[in-house]
Design a protein around this motif. Structure first.
Motif, PDB file in Angstrom:
ATOM      1  N   ARG A   1      27.391 -20.019 -35.567  1.00 44.50           N
ATOM      2  CA  ARG A   1      26.986 -21.533 -35.341  1.00 44.50           C
ATOM      3  C   ARG A   1      28.121 -22.670 -35.115  1.00 44.50           C
ATOM      4  O   ARG A   1      29.141 -22.467 -35.906  1.00 44.50           O
TER       5      ARG A   1
ATOM      6  N   HIS B   1      25.233 -21.321 -22.635  1.00 41.38           N
ATOM      7  CA  HIS B   1      24.589 -20.112 -22.000  1.00 41.38           C
ATOM      8  C   HIS B   1      25.365 -18.969 -22.605  1.00 41.38           C
ATOM      9  O   HIS B   1      25.328 -17.742 -22.073  1.00 41.38           O
ATOM     10  N   SER B   2      26.071 -18.961 -23.946  1.00 38.11           N
ATOM     11  CA  SER B   2      26.689 -18.160 -24.516  1.00 38.11           C
ATOM     12  C   SER B   2      25.931 -17.529 -25.728  1.00 38.11           C
ATOM     13  O   SER B   2      25.770 -18.399 -26.707  1.00 38.11           O
ATOM     14  N   PRO B   3      25.414 -16.387 -25.581  1.00 32.96           N
ATOM     15  CA  PRO B   3      24.542 -15.740 -26.880  1.00 32.96           C
ATOM     16  C   PRO B   3      25.169 -15.596 -28.095  1.00 32.96           C
ATOM     17  O   PRO B   3      24.447 -15.629 -29.126  1.00 32.96           O
ATOM     18  N   GLU B   4      26.749 -15.758 -27.960  1.00 34.18           N
ATOM     19  CA  GLU B   4      27.277 -15.398 -29.382  1.00 34.18           C
ATOM     20  C   GLU B   4      27.356 -16.601 -30.059  1.00 34.18           C
ATOM     21  O   GLU B   4      27.522 -16.705 -31.140  1.00 34.18           O
TER      22      GLU B   4
ATOM     23  N   VAL C   1      25.490 -20.366 -31.370  1.00 31.59           N
ATOM     24  CA  VAL C   1      24.342 -21.022 -31.810  1.00 31.59           C
ATOM     25  C   VAL C   1      24.714 -22.646 -31.889  1.00 31.59           C
ATOM     26  O   VAL C   1      25.223 -23.005 -32.707  1.00 31.59           O
TER      27      VAL C   1
ATOM     28  N   THR D   1      26.216 -13.784 -34.196  1.00 33.39           N
ATOM     29  CA  THR D   1      26.330 -15.167 -33.703  1.00 33.39           C
ATOM     30  C   THR D   1      27.046 -15.929 -34.474  1.00 33.39           C
ATOM     31  O   THR D   1      27.249 -15.930 -35.666  1.00 33.39           O
TER      32      THR D   1
ATOM     33  N   LYS E   1      18.062 -27.381 -22.717  1.00 31.39           N
ATOM     34  CA  LYS E   1      18.382 -27.128 -24.038  1.00 31.39           C
ATOM     35  C   LYS E   1      18.058 -28.248 -25.002  1.00 31.39           C
ATOM     36  O   LYS E   1      18.528 -29.226 -24.495  1.00 31.39           O
TER      37      LYS E   1
ATOM     38  N   ILE F   1      34.197 -18.096 -28.812  1.00 30.30           N
ATOM     39  CA  ILE F   1      33.496 -16.813 -28.376  1.00 30.30           C
ATOM     40  C   ILE F   1      34.404 -15.697 -28.679  1.00 30.30           C
ATOM     41  O   ILE F   1      33.974 -14.584 -29.415  1.00 30.30           O
TER      42      ILE F   1
ATOM     43  N   ARG G   1      29.150 -17.266 -17.063  1.00 24.89           N
ATOM     44  CA  ARG G   1      28.236 -18.012 -18.184  1.00 24.89           C
ATOM     45  C   ARG G   1      27.909 -19.564 -17.697  1.00 24.89           C
ATOM     46  O   ARG G   1      26.878 -19.794 -18.025  1.00 24.89           O
TER      47      ARG G   1
END
Length: 319
Positions: free
Chosen positions: A4, A24-27, A29, A2, A58, A250, A317
């Motif tokens: 930041r 919505h992108s898990p990559e 934070v 991930t 969120k 990303i 996403r």
């Protein structure tokens, strides 16, 4: 792994799409959102960011920042004809439940850069005033950030607010000149590539009936679509300017870049806000550009984009 990030926004419609894409992108934070003037006033940008985060469910802090350019008075009108009177296509209906966090956006950027040295990416998709203020307060900021990704500029193509200038750079050219020549590990995502990332109306229509968030996004984006049709008749959709900057964070493989020295025309120049390459042996526009050129520090300018792959990724996403 991930990454930041902080998103620095002037929350109009494509900023809102970028926030949804990042959330919505898990990559990624998302440590926080910082706001500035640009498409609308900074209090409105802050409000819209909070509204959107509630719809995204969120809990991310929002820090309000600059309300005018770094070294001049506000001179570019807000872009309400593109983003709506409220900045989000007329979709604002009630005040957010949360308020902005205490403190200035520039100080939040500095604090997080010091907390996560060489681990933080800032994605700036509005005028660069907050970054210029942060740099002024923390000259070591270029060494603290992992990367700065900027949606701005038009190096090889015409501008969108003047024949030579892109809107974010034009809104605060002195801030842009300061930031672009400061020595950041920097990727410039400009009109050279963003105008190729067209979101078709059919994909927006497909969001209908998929829930409250989807309806909000569709209503908001429909306004943006109509503004594009008015601005450029015959265009096949609206450009995903700010979402592409998030996409580059990303997956840098969405774009092809070229290292360049970039200068920004400032002051009372008739081409104020122009972003252009300074080639070896040429005289840069300002002493800041000269310093960057002498140091050998280039920035990565996006010149090509895999638009179809990026669009499919974004659509997978956004909701």
């Amino acid at each position: 792994m991930t990454k930041r990030i902080i998103l620095d926004v002037d929350t109009g419609i494509d900023d809102a799409l970028a926030i949804g894409y990042a959330a919505h992108s898990p990559e990624l934070v998302l440590l926080g959102i910082t706001t500035t003037f640009g498409n609308i006033s900074v209090p409105e940008a802050t409000r819209n960011s909070l509204v959107l985060l509630e719809k995204l469910n969120k809990e991310v802090p929002v820090y309000q920042g600059a309300d005018k350019p770094y070294a001049r008075e506000l001179f570019k009108p807000y872009s309400r004809h593109i983003h709506g009177e409220d900045g989000i296509g007329g979709c604002f209906s009630e005040s957010p439940l949360r308020s902005a966090a205490e403190g200035h956006a520039a100080d939040f950027i500095i604090d997080q850069a010091r907390k996560y040295p060489r681990e933080l990416t800032v994605i700036a998709v509005g005028p660069l005033t907050n970054l210029a203020l942060a740099l002024n307060r923390c000259p070591e900021l270029p060494e603290l950030l992992d990367r700065l990704i900027i949606m701005g500029g038009a190096v090889t193509v015409p501008g969108n607010v003047t024949p030579t200038a892109e809107a974010n750079i034009y809104a605060d050219p002195e801030a842009a000149e300061y930031v672009l020549t400061a020595g950041f590990n920097l990727t410039l995502v400009g009109l050279d590539v963003t105008m190729q990332t067209l979101l078709p109306q059919s994909d927006v229509d497909a969001w209908r009936g998929q829930g409250e968030l989807a309806e909000f996004m569709a209503d908001m984006t429909d306004f943006y679509m109509q503004a594009y049709k008015n601005f450029k008749p015959g265009i096949a959709g609206c450009a995903l300017h700010d979402p592409l900057a998030v996409g580059v964070a990303i997956d840098p493989g969405f774009v092809t870049t070229k290292p360049m020295h970039i200068a920004v025309d400032t002051g009372d120049s008739p081409t104020v806000g122009r972003t252009h390459e300074v080639k070896s042996g040429e005289v840069p526009a300002t002493e800041m550009s000269a310093g960057a050129a002498r140091a050998g520090k280039t920035i990565d300018v996006c010149l090509e984009v895999d638009a179809e792959r990026f669009l499919r990724h974004f659509l997978g996403r956004i909701l």
